[in-house]
Write an enzyme that holds these catalytic residues in place. Structure first.
Site, short mmCIF file in Angstrom:
data_model
loop_
_atom_site.label_atom_id
_atom_site.label_comp_id
_atom_site.label_asym_id
_atom_site.label_seq_id
_atom_site.Cartn_x
_atom_site.Cartn_y
_atom_site.Cartn_z
N LYS A 69 -19.29 24.52 -0.39
CA LYS A 69 -20.38 24.65 0.57
C LYS A 69 -20.45 23.43 1.48
O LYS A 69 -20.13 22.32 1.06
CB LYS A 69 -21.71 24.83 -0.17
CG LYS A 69 -21.82 26.15 -0.94
CD LYS A 69 -23.17 26.27 -1.62
CE LYS A 69 -23.29 27.59 -2.35
NZ LYS A 69 -24.60 27.73 -3.04
N GLU A 108 0.84 -1.21 0.00
CA GLU A 108 0.00 0.00 0.00
C GLU A 108 0.87 1.25 0.00
O GLU A 108 0.61 2.21 -0.75
CB GLU A 108 -0.92 -0.01 1.22
CG GLU A 108 -1.70 1.27 1.44
CD GLU A 108 -1.87 1.60 2.91
OE1 GLU A 108 -1.53 2.74 3.31
OE2 GLU A 108 -2.33 0.72 3.66
N HIS A 109 1.92 1.27 0.81
CA HIS A 109 2.83 2.41 0.85
C HIS A 109 3.55 2.60 -0.49
O HIS A 109 3.69 3.72 -0.99
CB HIS A 109 3.88 2.21 1.95
CG HIS A 109 3.39 2.55 3.32
ND1 HIS A 109 3.94 3.55 4.08
CD2 HIS A 109 2.40 2.03 4.08
CE1 HIS A 109 3.33 3.63 5.25
NE2 HIS A 109 2.38 2.70 5.28
#
Length: 897
Positions: free
Chosen positions: A822, A72-73
């Protein structure tokens, strides 16, 4: 060649909220098996994407635990199409976005958000992670260190330690026994060539229940936590319920066992001063689940925890005899329908990440409503689930630091070093629980009085208020109270938010008064617990909490019965009297232990707290509060409460589906009640105008403050640079400065120099004063950390100067969209307004003003800011360094010098 679409669902096929008119949906399944959900929303300026890979830590090779997490890294650090390590992160941050990823046992989730017009470029970079990653040798050792730093950051986290402990006790060959986080020890032997077969397939693993078998059940596990807590957890193996998500049988059971009203297990145990809190939930992964009940114990409850379990089985016995109730299920269904009918928008990245993970398990048309389905009252299935909550299917987990002294022959978990013991539950108790009898103090919940009367669930919006304004207006003021009012003009949902600040000047006078005021708030929360719990079930969340100069009452949710709730809470607050010394002592003990546990926090969190302590007036250190804790007696507390309540001032925000008359009537009721029951007097004018004050750091000053951690093994350094009084211009300059540099800071300090995993480069606004912080938690010395900070700051002029005008404009546009985005929910909009009221700034158009100033900024402005405030020889540099030293400091060359 592009894969063909073999399945397609359009927006009309989805179970979507009636309040979800702006978004349209399409689901695709490609011939290569990839499931795709596309969401279109023309009203938002932000885009997001998420990919959930159907494999996680349980696929780690036996001899390389943590490999999936390491992968993942690595995926973020360059691809064949975009070989630069920082290309992806730079692109996302330059266009006002965020990104992250998480490795779970059975899947790995990647996601990002970004300005909508730059989605295509982000997706091109994102998709390359999974088709052409580089896995360069130069990154490998650095990312192993990064994984190890992450492991060290979490080393003293009770959540990580206990999760690892419980899975380590199951069979060695079960996939969940793997240590999926990884550290340097488990990853250093990874071969330079990964040898990944790109044609192999990986998918969700169907797991057997790891807690079944003779060596898993009827066990009592005693655990020594890091933090001082007394927690009892009982767990049961239960059927995997995901296939039954449309009937939600486990939610019915959890609702009853976790109930906090009259006749509930929690109320019964609290009345006997055995338990302070209780929560029930199910957890697990694909193929198995456990049902858990977790309770925070009093000192007396810790000694009688088997009696607590006896009460639990009495409650379950009552549930079995009563059998599942159609009335209760119908109530849950009604509340879920309201929740979904008036569901407000999730942030884009949250929606994308949630849906991508759910696509592994359920049809795409159901992902939006997941958790709110109650389509079929399956009485037999619910009863079967309840039957699994039996003594033969039981595990007990008891947590207390006292076991370190009282338990003999403690074992040690090999990864985190958690101390624990395992024993059989005595047979006589198993027999007693099997023969549980009825307890007339325990019964099923009655009809909830806060459920709106209408059926079907369609609530009527309040009529428009004349002369609506874009921001809250001061609509009522007296010597006791100020009301800020704003009718909802954006979300058009039958929801409201009411915030009440009760200013109590005594809290700021002395640590002793502060401790007693916070104990009052905690006991008040207990006093109103039954009321607010039933209201929360009916869609109105509420509670009491403390702030620097008083306490807050918060109410938000469906508006129809909100006034009823507010009036009941006000009556409880105004009439509060401490009458039970036993309860008072239990809550005092809980608060004391929570303060002591705060001193065990991660070093970077301690550094942040110490910074506030150094900067702010009327801010008490944890040690100061603990110093006076023993002086808080029951009699002293009883005398303090009337004194505290005799003089106060209220600041109120009413926002949403209120009328001005309703909000004003609530103000009048509050004033009248406090005057009649407490004979309350208004505050002095100077007390009403109370504001936090920030210490002014002299020009060219370097101030250093440090403390040693009680338990943590790493350093933390927080360098605060004070700019001056906050203004629209200074805020926009600092925000743009951080927007441009934060990713560069992470790349240099974390990725290149490998100094730590937890690091921050952020603005810091406090008490109307503008500043920014560089914060790092590291196993390296403070000298190395500070040198890295200064080296980075020395490189800033070159970084800014090298930006092309196009790149600089992109950073500005990305930040501009962040400012002008917003709020997605009424509660988010109310939070913005309330923050302004709490701070005393009342700058309700803050972000629009920031955006206006941002347009005018140039690269020259940023360089001038850096040379004035941040560079080493800047004429107005004001640096405050907060250092946290490890509990056990290893000798180093720097230390020796």
């Amino acid at each position: 060649m592009q894969p063909n679409v073999i399945v397609c669902l359009d927006s009309d096929d989805f179970c979507k909220s009636a309040n979800d008119a702006d978004r349209s949906y399409r689901a695709l399944k490609l011939e290569n098996g990839l499931k795709v959900l596309i969401v279109s929303d023309e009203t938002t300026k932000t885009a997001a994407a998420s990919l959930s890979v159907g494999t996680g830590g349980i696929r780690d090779p036996e001899k390389v635990p943590g490999l999936a997490h390491f992968l993942e890294h690595m995926l973020f650090l360059g691809t064949e199409r975009y070989p630069s390590e920082q290309d992806y992160s730079n692109y996302i941050s330059r266009h006002g976005g965020l990104y992250n990823a998480s490795t779970y046992y059975n899947d790995t989730n990647y996601f990002f958000n970004i300005s909508a017009e730059h989605l295509k470029g982000a997706l091109d970079r994102f998709s390359a992670f999974f088709t052409c990653p580089l896995f360069t040798a130069s990154c490998t050792e650095r990312e192993i260190n990064a994984v190890h730093e992450e492991f060290q950051k979490n080393f003293l986290s009770d959540a990580f330690r206990e999760n690892r402990l419980f899975y380590s006790l199951i069979s060695d060959d079960h996939p969940l026994n793997k240590f999926i986080s990884g550290n340097k020890k488990t990853l250093v032997d990874i071969p330079k060539s990964f040898g990944i077969d790109r044609n192999s397939s990986a998918s969700i693993v169907e797991l057997s229940n790891p807690f079944e078998g003779p060596n898993q059940l009827n066990k009592e596990i005693r655990v020594v936590p890091i933090r001082d807590r007394r927690v009892l957890e009982i767990s049961f193996n239960v059927p995997y319920m995901m296939p039954h998500y449309r009937s939600n049988p486990d939610a019915y059971v959890s609702h009853l066992i976790g109930h906090e009203g009259s006749g509930s297990l929690l109320r019964y145990l609290q009345d006997r001063n055995l338990v302070l809190s209780l929560m029930s939930y199910n957890s697990g992964d694909h193929g198995f689940e456990t049902f858990r009940v977790s309770m925070e114990l009093t000192e007396e409850g810790f000694e009688k925890f088997y009696d607590i379990i006896t009460a639990f089985f009495q409650y379950v016995h009552m549930m079995k005899l009563a059998r599942p109730q159609q009335r209760i299920y119908a109530e849950l269904k009604k509340m879920a329908e309201w929740s979904f009918r008036y569901q407000e928008k999730l942030p884009e990245s949250t929606l994308a990440s949630r849906c991508s993970r759910l696509l592994h398990f359920i049809p795409p048309q159901d992902v939006l409503k997941f958790g709110n389905f109650y389509d079929n009252f399956d009485e037999d299935l619910i009863q079967e689930y309840i039957e699994r909550l039996n003594p033969d299917n039981l595990r007990i987990i008891l947590r207390s630091k006292s076991f370190l002294k009282t338990e003999e022959n403690l074992e040690t978990e090999k990864i985190y070093g958690t101390k624990y013991s395992v024993r059989d539950i005595p047979e006589e108790w198993i027999k007693k629980w099997k023969n549980s009898e009825m307890n007339d103090k325990l019964f099923l919940p009655k009809v909830n009085p806060f459920i709106p009367d209408c059926d079907p669930p369609v609530l009527t919006l309040k009529p428009d208020t004349p002369d609506e304004v874009a921001v809250p207006s001061l609509s009522y003021e007296s010597e006791y109270c100020r009301l800020w009012f704003k009718k909802d003009d954006c979300f058009f949902v039958p929801k409201s938010v009411l915030q009440v600040l009760v200013r109590v000047p005594m809290m700021t006078w002395h640590p002793l008064y502060n401790v007693m005021a916070i104990l009052f708030i905690r006991l008040l929360q207990n006093e109103i617990q039954e009321i607010i719990y039933e209201a929360e079930l009916a869609g109105i969340s509420s509670g009491a909490s403390h702030c620097v100069n008083g306490f807050e009452l918060t109410f938000k949710g469906l508006s129809e019965k909100m006034t009823l709730l507010v009036l009941q809470v006000i009556d409880k607050m105004s009439g509060f009297e401490a009458s039970e010394e036993r309860k008072f002592l239990s809550y005092k003990d809980l608060y004391k232990r929570s303060l002591e546990n705060a001193l065990l926090a991660e070093p970077y969190k301690l550094a942040s707290s110490l910074l506030n302590l150094a900067l702010l007036s009327n801010f008490f250190a944890v040690q100061d509060l603990l110093l006076f804790m023993d002086q808080v007696t029951f009699d002293r507390f009883k005398s303090f409460v009337p004194q505290m309540m005799s003089s106060m001032h209220l600041e109120i925000l009413a926002h949403g589906n209120f009328t001005l008359q309703e909000a004003t009537d609530l103000c009048h009721y509050l004033e009248r009640t406090l005057k009649e029951t407490r004979n309350a007097k208004p505050l002095l004018k100077s007390e009403k105008l109370f504001r936090l004050r920030c210490v002014q750091i002299p020009n060219r000053a370097l101030l250093i403050y440090g403390e040693r951690s009680i338990a943590q093994p790493t350093y933390a350094l927080c360098c605060y640079f004070q700019v001056g009084p906050q203004s629209n211009r200074s805020s926009s300059v600092v925000d743009l400065y951080c927007q441009i540099l934060s990713d560069c800071f992470m790349a240099e300090v974390r990725t290149q120099k490998q100094l730590g995993y937890a690091l921050f480069f952020n603005s810091k606004r406090v008490a109307g004063v503008q500043g920014l912080i560089l914060l790092l938690q590291s196993s390296s010395s403070l000298e190395k950390c500070d040198a890295a900070f200064e080296d980075f700051l020395a490189s800033v002029p070159a970084i800014i100067s090298k930006l092309s005008e196009e790149e600089f404009s992109q950073f500005k546009e990305g930040l501009q969209k962040v400012y002008l985005e917003k709020p997605k929910k009424l509660s988010q909009e109310a939070y913005r307004y309330w923050s302004e009221i709490l701070s005393g700034n009342y700058h309700f158009r803050r972000y629009a003003c920031y955006a206006k100033e941002l347009k005018l900024l140039t690269k020259k402005d940023l360089l001038q800011f850096h040379l004035t405030y941040m560079s080493k020889n800047a004429p107005e540099r004001r640096k405050l360094s907060i250092a946290v030293l490890p509990a056990v400091e290893a000798a180093s060359e720097t230390d020796a010098e």
